[in-house]
Design an enzyme around this catalytic site. Sequence first.
Site, PDB file in Angstrom:
ATOM      1  N   LYS A   1     124.627 -48.537  84.535  1.00 14.24           N
ATOM      2  CA  LYS A   1     124.632 -47.662  83.356  1.00 14.24           C
ATOM      3  C   LYS A   1     123.618 -46.527  83.523  1.00 14.24           C
ATOM      4  CE  LYS A   1     122.100 -48.880  79.643  1.00 14.24           C
ATOM      5  NZ  LYS A   1     121.184 -47.786  79.280  1.00 14.24           N
ATOM      6  N   ASN A   2     122.412 -46.873  83.957  1.00 12.78           N
ATOM      7  CA  ASN A   2     121.357 -45.854  84.033  1.00 12.78           C
ATOM      8  C   ASN A   2     121.551 -44.867  85.181  1.00 12.78           C
ATOM      9  OD1 ASN A   2     120.224 -46.963  81.803  1.00 12.78           O
ATOM     10  ND2 ASN A   2     118.405 -47.783  82.821  1.00 12.78           N
TER      11      ASN A   2
ATOM     12  N   CYS B   1     113.049 -44.914  68.051  1.00 14.15           N
ATOM     13  CA  CYS B   1     113.821 -45.863  68.834  1.00 14.15           C
ATOM     14  C   CYS B   1     113.215 -47.231  68.629  1.00 14.15           C
ATOM     15  CB  CYS B   1     113.762 -45.465  70.296  1.00 14.15           C
ATOM     16  SG  CYS B   1     114.425 -46.691  71.385  1.00 14.15           S
TER      17      CYS B   1
ATOM     18  N   ARG C   1     108.835 -43.376  72.080  1.00 14.03           N
ATOM     19  CA  ARG C   1     109.667 -42.756  73.111  1.00 14.03           C
ATOM     20  C   ARG C   1     109.896 -41.265  72.881  1.00 14.03           C
ATOM     21  NH1 ARG C   1     114.466 -46.690  75.013  1.00 14.03           N
ATOM     22  NH2 ARG C   1     114.098 -45.720  77.010  1.00 14.03           N
TER      23      ARG C   1
ATOM     24  N   ASP D   1     112.894 -53.263  81.948  1.00  8.11           N
ATOM     25  CA  ASP D   1     114.227 -53.679  81.492  1.00  8.11           C
ATOM     26  C   ASP D   1     114.545 -55.140  81.850  1.00  8.11           C
ATOM     27  OD1 ASP D   1     114.660 -51.222  80.371  1.00  8.11           O
ATOM     28  OD2 ASP D   1     116.012 -50.483  81.921  1.00  8.11           O
TER      29      ASP D   1
ATOM     30  N   ARG E   1     126.350 -52.019  74.700  1.00 10.27           N
ATOM     31  CA  ARG E   1     125.869 -50.736  75.221  1.00 10.27           C
ATOM     32  C   ARG E   1     125.679 -50.786  76.736  1.00 10.27           C
ATOM     33  NH1 ARG E   1     120.499 -49.229  73.336  1.00 10.27           N
ATOM     34  NH2 ARG E   1     120.871 -47.872  75.088  1.00 10.27           N
TER      35      ARG E   1
END
Length: 421
Positions: A22-23, A117, A122, A308, A400
């Site tokens: 995803k990133n 967030c 952030r 993460d 997500r």
Amino acid sequence: MDYLTITQSPILSGEVAISGAKNAALPLLALTLLSKEDVRISNLPNVADVKTLSKLLEHLGAHIEMLDSHTLNINCANIIHTKALYDIVRKMRASILVLGPLLARFRKCQVSLPGGCAIGARPVDLHLKAMEKMGAHIHIEGGYIIANAPNGLQGADILFDKISVTGSENVIMAAALAKGKTRIINAAKEPEVVQLCEILTHNGIEIEGIGSNEISIYGSDGELPVFKPFSVIPDRIEAGTYLCAGAITNSRITLRDTDSTHLQAVLEKLEEIGFSFEITESSITILPAQKRNAFEIITTEYPGFPTDMQAQFMALATQCEGVSVIEERLFENRFMHVSELQRLGADIKLSGNIAKVSGVKPLIGANVMATDLRASSALVLAALIAKGSTDIHRIYHLDRGYEDLESKLKRLGVNLTRQGE
Ligand code: UD1
């Protein structure tokens, strides 16, 4: 809103295919704004964040054709406006990635401020300062970043006083079309940043220092690149999460379509805990441990231990003998999973940005609430070993970033159902 019910699944087995990252996919989609020609991207993960960014690009005027569930053709020849609307940006902070490419190509854009967030303040100040250093005029009005560079962007020396992944990516994309050389000092070294640079170099933009903390990009002075088809790298965080599923249930499972070289910090930590691995070029098999030892983690930028993966390792710590110490250095307030893990019976003591987890603690199923993407995956992991069944609410967070989570877990032997509230 959907919720997941997971019934205790003591032993997992079999194989799981890892999706595209995803990133990596998000900056690569934003990158297509730099070209007027068709760009074909394969191995895109089928997750909500990728759909959100695709929607944002379509709203700007991009033409997207899905060739199959993981491959698309995108054409940004006819961008009709350069305003990234609040309604889309608020869903995903990474929408800020359109700032650099839009400003570089169209010399102006408006991007809604991503806003607060769940995992801390952030801010995007580093992105904005960098664009200003490259010659843009920026002000905030009505919740929007209004950016103009009437004479185009100029190469500059950008010194990041904090390492920022999307900040580095924004500058790299902007610098690709700027006039002259841009040097990023204290650049992010994540594999996703490396892939972005490599795609640019394969398509005519000269970049030095790829994968190091100092990158120099030689801009094309407005000449738009033509991109050859490319494929998104495997998701190292999804892979790490499935490794933790093997680890928390002390099972043997195999991850396919993955790249172990991107997972060194995670694999080393699992080895320290007591696990061993069989590794090939594209697969990792985790083997059960004789004994699982407590561990210490400090989250840092790549190649250090990824923030993460912090929540997933906290779930794992509940099953390790002794007191594990987890220090979160990148984001304040990234411990929202703690109270939910405690609901399942975890013994966790929080003091500022340090969590101490005492194991081994038997967990018992309960109702829990997903709070952000990775916190949610920690709850899924804990639910695998919690006695009885666990209902995880607000699982849209998981959608997500985890493709096909339910079918992948089912294939490993997890007993779970998804239901509407
Ligand atoms: C990216 C990842 C996210 C990961 C994070 C850290 C994507 C789409 N997301 O997020 O999954 O958790 O890296 O590895 O790739 N900061 C500032 N000012 C800024 C920008 C950042 O102070 O303008 C701070 C942040 O608050 C944080 C640190 O810098 O403390 C690192 O954040 P950053 O690397 O920018 O995270 P993201 O790129 O948003």
